[in-house]
Enzyme design. Structure first.
Site, mmCIF file in Angstrom:
data_model
loop_
_atom_site.group_PDB
_atom_site.id
_atom_site.type_symbol
_atom_site.label_atom_id
_atom_site.label_comp_id
_atom_site.label_asym_id
_atom_site.label_seq_id
_atom_site.Cartn_x
_atom_site.Cartn_y
_atom_site.Cartn_z
ATOM 1 N N ASN A 117 0.867 -1.180 0.000
ATOM 2 C CA ASN A 117 0.000 0.000 0.000
ATOM 3 C C ASN A 117 0.902 1.229 0.000
ATOM 4 O O ASN A 117 1.515 1.553 1.017
ATOM 5 C CB ASN A 117 -0.896 -0.035 1.250
ATOM 6 C CG ASN A 117 -1.707 1.225 1.411
ATOM 7 O OD1 ASN A 117 -1.821 2.038 0.484
ATOM 8 N ND2 ASN A 117 -2.284 1.404 2.594
ATOM 9 N N LYS A 168 0.112 4.312 -0.265
ATOM 10 C CA LYS A 168 -0.479 5.522 0.334
ATOM 11 C C LYS A 168 -0.199 6.727 -0.581
ATOM 12 O O LYS A 168 -0.264 6.593 -1.793
ATOM 13 C CB LYS A 168 0.041 5.714 1.762
ATOM 14 C CG LYS A 168 -0.139 4.429 2.590
ATOM 15 C CD LYS A 168 0.104 4.610 4.046
ATOM 16 C CE LYS A 168 -0.142 3.279 4.760
ATOM 17 N NZ LYS A 168 -0.026 3.368 6.202
ATOM 18 N N HIS A 201 -9.497 1.387 4.548
ATOM 19 C CA HIS A 201 -8.233 1.543 5.272
ATOM 20 C C HIS A 201 -8.454 2.453 6.483
ATOM 21 O O HIS A 201 -9.245 3.395 6.421
ATOM 22 C CB HIS A 201 -7.159 2.127 4.347
ATOM 23 C CG HIS A 201 -5.810 2.068 4.980
ATOM 24 N ND1 HIS A 201 -5.389 3.020 5.870
ATOM 25 C CD2 HIS A 201 -4.816 1.153 4.887
ATOM 26 C CE1 HIS A 201 -4.173 2.681 6.300
ATOM 27 N NE2 HIS A 201 -3.804 1.562 5.712
ATOM 28 N N GLU A 225 -6.796 4.783 7.660
ATOM 29 C CA GLU A 225 -6.585 6.215 7.399
ATOM 30 C C GLU A 225 -7.822 6.826 6.748
ATOM 31 O O GLU A 225 -8.165 7.989 6.995
ATOM 32 C CB GLU A 225 -5.314 6.403 6.548
ATOM 33 C CG GLU A 225 -4.072 6.142 7.400
ATOM 34 C CD GLU A 225 -2.877 5.598 6.650
ATOM 35 O OE1 GLU A 225 -2.841 5.668 5.403
ATOM 36 O OE2 GLU A 225 -1.959 5.085 7.321
ATOM 37 N N GLU A 248 -5.692 -4.882 10.354
ATOM 38 C CA GLU A 248 -4.657 -3.871 10.600
ATOM 39 C C GLU A 248 -4.974 -3.140 11.902
ATOM 40 O O GLU A 248 -5.692 -2.137 11.893
ATOM 41 C CB GLU A 248 -4.620 -2.866 9.448
ATOM 42 C CG GLU A 248 -4.285 -3.493 8.121
ATOM 43 C CD GLU A 248 -3.666 -2.474 7.170
ATOM 44 O OE1 GLU A 248 -2.547 -2.692 6.744
ATOM 45 O OE2 GLU A 248 -4.320 -1.455 6.907
ATOM 46 N N GLY A 269 2.277 2.111 10.836
ATOM 47 C CA GLY A 269 3.252 3.190 10.713
ATOM 48 C C GLY A 269 3.937 3.542 12.021
ATOM 49 O O GLY A 269 4.562 4.588 12.136
ATOM 50 N N SER A 323 3.159 -2.251 10.281
ATOM 51 C CA SER A 323 4.606 -2.307 10.525
ATOM 52 C C SER A 323 5.235 -3.649 10.136
ATOM 53 O O SER A 323 6.187 -4.096 10.774
ATOM 54 C CB SER A 323 4.917 -1.950 11.985
ATOM 55 O OG SER A 323 4.505 -0.625 12.253
#
Ligand code: PGA
Length: 237
Positions: free
Chosen positions: A6, A8, A93, A95, A159, A165, A195
């Site tokens: 991904n 991003k 996701h 985010e 996730e 991250g 991660s």
């Protein structure tokens, strides 16, 4: 075994094309691993071109809208990403959920449209740190997973938000436990994300219910993405 990178909001078209051409034969090296990259929308076509027609690497969008077209400024649709050669998309996701107001309902709508249009889907779920500490991880996962359509082309990525991250990976046991729980609700492949790097990939991917990885930061360098795909191949060998 499915390993998805991904990207991003990294890599414009030039960088995407160069990166894609470097990894075009990765599935031949990492046998029995389905390799996916998820570039930003503006770089999807360049990634497809960099891979070339014969590559088995698949290109997925990072999100698509639930309508096929319309007055939705800033969004892209399933037919558009199919048109540039994508075969799938991420949805939900964390985010998107945390920063852009995605809800279980919008994630469900995006997933349904993607599947109807013939795209594969990686649907992301995961609890926040506060939710885990409050003992609510399973309730959150149950709510998020229950909203997803059941379809053979849908896989789930677990996730945990506190692992994304941050360099803090879920322990293999925590990941295994969450994956088994998700599969008890929705039988499908479940990827781990948060991660993942070349050093921890093998121990995570060896867990019986970890069927692959969704990789952010470590997917941006070809060397580390290749190493994670090879670690995946070693666990299915
Ligand atoms: P990370 O991101 O590997 O950088 O933690 C994973 C993701 O957000 O998909």
């Amino acid at each position: 075994m499915l390993i998805a990178g991904n990207w991003k909001m990294f890599k414009g078209p030039h960088e995407a094309r160069v990166f894609a051409s470097r990894i075009r034969q990765l599935p031949e090296l990492a046998s029995r691993v389905d390799v996916v990259v998820c570039p930003p929308a503006v770089s999807l076509a360049a990634a497809v071109q960099g891979l070339g027609a014969r590559s088995k690497v698949r290109v997925y969008a990072q999100n698509i809208h639930w309508e096929l077209e319309g007055a939705f400024t800033g969004e892209i649709s399933a037919p558009m990403v199919l048109d540039v050669g994508c075969t799938g998309t991420l949805v939900g996701h964390s985010e998107r959920r945390q920063l852009f107001g995605e809800t279980d309902e919008t994630v469900r709508m995006r997933a349904e449209t993607a599947l109807e249009q013939g795209l594969s889907v990686i649907a992301c779920v995961g609890e926040t740190e506060a939710e885990r500490e409050a003992g609510e991880a399973e309730a959150v996962l149950r709510r998020q997973v229950s909203a997803l359509p059941r379809h053979p082309a849908l896989v789930i990525a677990y996730e945990p938000v506190w692992a994304i991250g941050t360099g803090r990976t879920a322990t293999p046991d925590t990941a295994q436990e969450a994956h088994a729980f998700i599969k008890s609700l929705h039988p499908t492949r479940v990827l781990y994300g948060g991660s993942v790097n070349p050093d921890n990939a093998a121990v995570l991917l060896e867990q019986p219910d970890v069927d692959g990885a969704l990789v952010g930061g470590a997917s941006l360098e070809a060397v580390s993405f290749e190493a994670i795909c090879l670690a995946g191949a070693a666990t299915v060998a």
